[in-house]
Scaffold this active site. Structure first.
Site, PDB file in Angstrom:
ATOM      1  N   ASP A  68      -6.677  -3.767   4.792  1.00 15.46           N
ATOM      2  CA  ASP A  68      -6.917  -2.512   4.079  1.00 15.46           C
ATOM      3  C   ASP A  68      -7.790  -2.734   2.842  1.00 15.46           C
ATOM      4  OD1 ASP A  68      -6.553   0.231   3.737  1.00 15.46           O
ATOM      5  OD2 ASP A  68      -4.769  -0.024   2.487  1.00 15.46           O
TER       6      ASP A  68
ATOM      7  N   GLY B 177      -3.711   7.514   0.880  1.00 18.14           N
ATOM      8  CA  GLY B 177      -2.823   8.086  -0.118  1.00 18.14           C
ATOM      9  C   GLY B 177      -1.727   8.931   0.475  1.00 18.14           C
TER      10      GLY B 177
END
Length: 289
Positions: free
Chosen positions: A82, A209
């Site tokens: 990531d 998020g």
């Protein structure tokens, strides 16, 4: 099963109106809990590690643990790097056995982001490894990357279309108003922007998020084209709070198994909640290693 590329998992999710949940894990117990949750719900799942976690644990250790976990379940498991902005680490993780990579050059000008992303696409996709890139800037803190509120910018739909065409990237994470970390209020997601991007871009879209977004907003974003949702901060909080409770109830505990098991159990339940929210329950059917 062996570890699989996330590309077909995400393409199926986009085509069928659900999202694959991607969980950032930092310990063996967190990794086990996520795969156990996916197994219970018969859902595809993506394990994620940040640059900091790779530096802390080592890519080989992470890949080995992920491969063992994947071998013990019938559901497809992908392993994703990531928010990586170091080409050398991307190469390291590919060689170690990661099946998905995010090149994050979103802090750079558009042309440089295209060039950096295309370089990774040419390296990774030739051997079946998914590549994710970001356009715009998602606010908040993700590992060692901090984007202040005034620096966050939303992705432009037309630029998203040009970016995908120029890079050949398999998945795109456009900034649409979400933020890394826990929200101080209700997230200000630009749903109209998601729809406009999805109408121009055929590849699966990624919702960064994902910690703390209300369920109705998650489902709306998925219906508009988001095929992957990242969850990190909420998992860390659940895991840490469970450990804190053990010590609060019994400060004399000194056996890690006695405080890590409750943490693992709590995280498994939290992961199951996110998988359900994304509509991925039962979606492992039809996927093969």
């Amino acid at each position: 099963m062996s570890l699989v590329s996330s590309t077909p998992l995400l393409q199926a999710a986009r085509a069928n109106g659900y999202a694959v949940t991607a969980f950032n894990v930092h310990t063996l117990e967190m990794l086990q809990a996520v795969v156990e949750a996916a197994t219970e719900l018969n859902a595809p799942v993506i394990l994620q590690s940040t640059m900091g976690t790779v530096k802390h644990l080592g890519a080989d250790y992470i890949v080995t643990a992920a491969r063992v976990a994947a071998s013990k379940t019938h559901v497809p498991v992908a392993l994703h790097l990531d928010h990586c902005h170091e080409f050398e680490m991307i190469v390291q993780c590919i060689r170690a056995g990661y099946t998905s990579i995010m090149i994050d050059a979103s802090m750079k000008p558009f042309a440089d982001n295209v060039a950096d992303t295309k370089r990774v696409v040419e390296l990774a996709m030739a051997i079946g490894i998914n590549v994710e890139a970001e356009l715009g800037k998602v606010g908040g803190v993700e590992d060692d990357i901090t984007v202040e509120d005034h620096e966050a910018t939303l992705a432009d739909p037309e630029e998203c279309e040009r970016f995908v065409a120029a890079t050949g990237v398999a998945t795109l994470a456009p900034a649409i108003g979400t933020a890394h970390g826990i929200y101080k209020g209700v997230p200000n997601i630009d749903f109209d922007r998601i729809g406009r991007i999805a109408s121009r871009v055929g590849v699966p879209l990624v919702l960064h998020g994902g910690s703390g977004i209300p369920e109705e907003q998650v489902k709306r974003a998925i219906a508009l084209g988001m095929a992957k949702m990242n969850v990190a901060t909420e998992l860390r909080i659940v895991f840490s709070d469970a450990i804190k409770k053990v010590f609060a109830d019994n400060p004399a505990v000194d056996d890690p198994r006695h405080y890590l098991k409750p943490a693992k159990d709590a995280l498994r339940e939290a992961a199951k909640e996110k998988i359900r929210m994304c509509g991925a329950v039962g979606r492992a059917v039809g996927h093969v290693s």
